[in-house]
Scaffold this active site. Structure first.
Site, short mmCIF file in Angstrom:
data_model
loop_
_atom_site.label_atom_id
_atom_site.label_comp_id
_atom_site.label_asym_id
_atom_site.label_seq_id
_atom_site.Cartn_x
_atom_site.Cartn_y
_atom_site.Cartn_z
N ASP A 137 0.70 -1.20 0.04
CA ASP A 137 -0.05 -0.01 0.03
C ASP A 137 0.86 1.34 -0.15
O ASP A 137 1.97 1.42 0.36
CB ASP A 137 -0.82 0.08 1.29
N GLY A 138 0.30 2.40 -0.59
CA GLY A 138 1.04 3.75 -0.63
C GLY A 138 1.57 4.07 -1.72
O GLY A 138 2.32 4.94 -1.93
N ASN A 139 1.21 3.59 -2.84
CA ASN A 139 1.90 3.88 -4.08
C ASN A 139 1.37 5.13 -4.72
O ASN A 139 1.96 6.13 -5.12
CB ASN A 139 1.38 3.01 -5.31
N ARG B 184 -0.86 9.19 -9.89
CA ARG B 184 -0.89 8.01 -9.15
C ARG B 184 -0.21 6.71 -9.94
O ARG B 184 0.29 5.97 -9.20
CB ARG B 184 -2.55 7.58 -9.08
N LEU C 58 10.77 -20.47 -4.28
CA LEU C 58 9.31 -19.77 -3.92
C LEU C 58 8.31 -19.95 -4.57
O LEU C 58 8.39 -19.71 -5.93
CB LEU C 58 10.02 -18.22 -3.50
N TRP D 16 2.87 7.86 -2.45
CA TRP D 16 4.39 8.18 -3.01
C TRP D 16 4.44 8.86 -4.33
O TRP D 16 5.33 9.81 -4.14
CB TRP D 16 4.95 6.67 -3.25
N GLU E 65 -12.50 -4.64 -4.51
CA GLU E 65 -12.74 -3.04 -4.13
C GLU E 65 -12.00 -1.96 -5.05
O GLU E 65 -12.72 -1.05 -5.61
CB GLU E 65 -12.81 -2.60 -2.73
N SER F 288 -8.34 -4.52 4.97
CA SER F 288 -8.91 -4.46 3.85
C SER F 288 -9.20 -5.59 3.06
O SER F 288 -9.07 -5.77 1.83
CB SER F 288 -7.80 -3.39 2.96
N SER G 89 -7.43 -5.43 -5.34
CA SER G 89 -8.78 -5.83 -4.64
C SER G 89 -9.87 -5.83 -5.46
O SER G 89 -9.94 -5.18 -6.24
CB SER G 89 -8.82 -5.22 -3.22
N HIS H 140 2.52 3.58 -8.99
CA HIS H 140 2.08 1.99 -9.38
C HIS H 140 3.41 1.22 -10.20
O HIS H 140 3.91 0.46 -10.09
CB HIS H 140 0.98 1.67 -10.16
C1 IPE Z 1 -5.63 -2.76 -0.36
O1 IPE Z 1 -5.22 -1.26 -0.50
C2 IPE Z 1 -5.63 -3.49 -1.51
C3 IPE Z 1 -4.45 -3.57 -2.26
C4 IPE Z 1 -3.03 -3.18 -1.70
C5 IPE Z 1 -4.27 -4.38 -3.63
P1 IPE Z 1 -6.20 -0.14 -0.74
O2 IPE Z 1 -5.64 1.19 -0.55
O3 IPE Z 1 -7.27 -0.41 -1.82
O4 IPE Z 1 -7.17 -0.36 0.84
P2 IPE Z 1 -8.07 0.78 1.80
O5 IPE Z 1 -9.08 1.36 0.78
O6 IPE Z 1 -7.02 1.87 1.93
O7 IPE Z 1 -8.32 0.14 2.81
C1 IPE Z 2 -1.52 0.35 -3.33
O1 IPE Z 2 -1.25 1.60 -3.28
C2 IPE Z 2 -1.90 -0.50 -4.85
C3 IPE Z 2 -3.13 -0.78 -5.15
C4 IPE Z 2 -4.23 -0.86 -4.19
C5 IPE Z 2 -3.35 -1.32 -6.37
P1 IPE Z 2 -2.64 2.62 -3.38
O2 IPE Z 2 -2.78 2.88 -4.92
O3 IPE Z 2 -3.68 2.22 -2.70
O4 IPE Z 2 -1.95 3.93 -2.81
P2 IPE Z 2 -2.52 4.74 -1.83
O5 IPE Z 2 -3.14 4.10 -0.53
O6 IPE Z 2 -3.56 5.71 -2.52
O7 IPE Z 2 -1.30 5.88 -1.39
MG MG Z 3 -4.16 2.24 -0.71
#
Ligand code: IPE
Ligand code: IPE
Ligand code: MG
Length: 246
Positions: free
Chosen positions: A20-22, A33, A131, A25, A67, A196, A65, A37
């Protein structure tokens, strides 16, 4: 954290990561965004190589996900294209590291090109014995459990399974993760402290490790740090400390 500090004998067999956090970043760098990724791929490669070198059996990465389909169409499309390109491009690295690719989730829901690329890579790496890298794609824990229940109900209806024979062990064979051990360690990056809809059944007794690092910055030193933290936890499984230590 150097990997020398890791106790080989108590290495987790299965590590799961919510990458998470792409988006944040990229935003920190004033970029779109999708730039985040794209830069996530290096972290995936490093974590995969790190796990392969240490001798971890399974690494499950939450990549998309159920969602996440609700995100802006442009981002969803960008992610799907990136997935195809990454699998193609990383195939060499997978082979070099003896990594077997697998997937969990609603793979049928992915665009045609993604499915094709994914199936090809799974086929090409199927005899690798190191792995197993499991990509969770169009995945959610609730989706997986409902799918399992549907198939289990059919088996009961068709007299292939007796109601009284349903147990945790039997139920698990209906999950996407059948034959995989539950993760001992689950890592989530970016400071968010929630599950999540990831591996809801499988995480029942998993040690959870949160780090503020954003996923594109995550490297094997961070992985090592998480493993060392895991090795310093006391896993009691409902019992008391004295029972676990004798
Ligand atoms: C969870 O991250 C799903 C993945 C990393 C693929 P999200 O960024 O979608 O989750 P929420 O919405 O913050 O809970
Ligand atoms: C996780 O990073 C990657 C996916 C859910 C596909 P996010 O895209 O959720 O990045 P943030 O949480 O918005 O920073
Ligand atoms: Mg996220």
């Amino acid at each position: 954290m150097p990997k020398e500090n890791i106790v080989k004998e108590s290495l987790p067999k299965h590590i799961a990561i919510i990458m998470d956090g792409n988006g944040r970043w990229a935003k920190n760098k004033g970029a779109a965004r999708i730039f985040g990724h794209r830069n996530a791929v290096a972290a995936v490669r490093d974590a995969t190589e790190g796990c392969a070198e240490l001798g971890v059996d399974y690494l499950t990465l939450y990549a998309f996900s159920t969602e996440n389909w609700g995100r802006p169409a442009e981002e969803v499309m960008g992610l799907m294209e990136l997935l195809v390109a990454t699998i193609k491009q990383e195939l060499k690295t997978l082979q070099k590291n003896n990594v077997k690719l697998a997937a969990i989730g609603d793979i049928e829901a992915l665009p045609k090109r993604c499915k094709k690329q994914l199936r090809e890579a799974i086929e090409l790496t199927k005899n690798n014995s190191g792995l197993t890298l499991v990509l969770a794609l169009s995945y959610s824990g609730r989706w997986e459990i409902i799918e399992a229940i549907k198939r289990l109900a059919v088996d009961v209806k068709e007299d292939k399974l007796k109601l009284d024979d349903i147990s945790s062990e039997v139920f698990e064979t209906y999950l996407n993760t059948a034959n995989m051990p539950d993760p001992e360690l689950m890592i989530r990056t970016s400071g968010e402290m929630r599950i999540s809809n990831f591996l809801l059944w499988q995480l029942a007794y998993t040690e959870i490790y949160f780090t503020d690092k954003l996923w594109p910055d995550f490297r094997r030193q961070d992985l090592n740090e998480a493993i060392i933290a895991y090795q310093n936890r006391e896993r009691r499984f409902g019992r008391i400390s004295e029972q676990v230590n004798t």
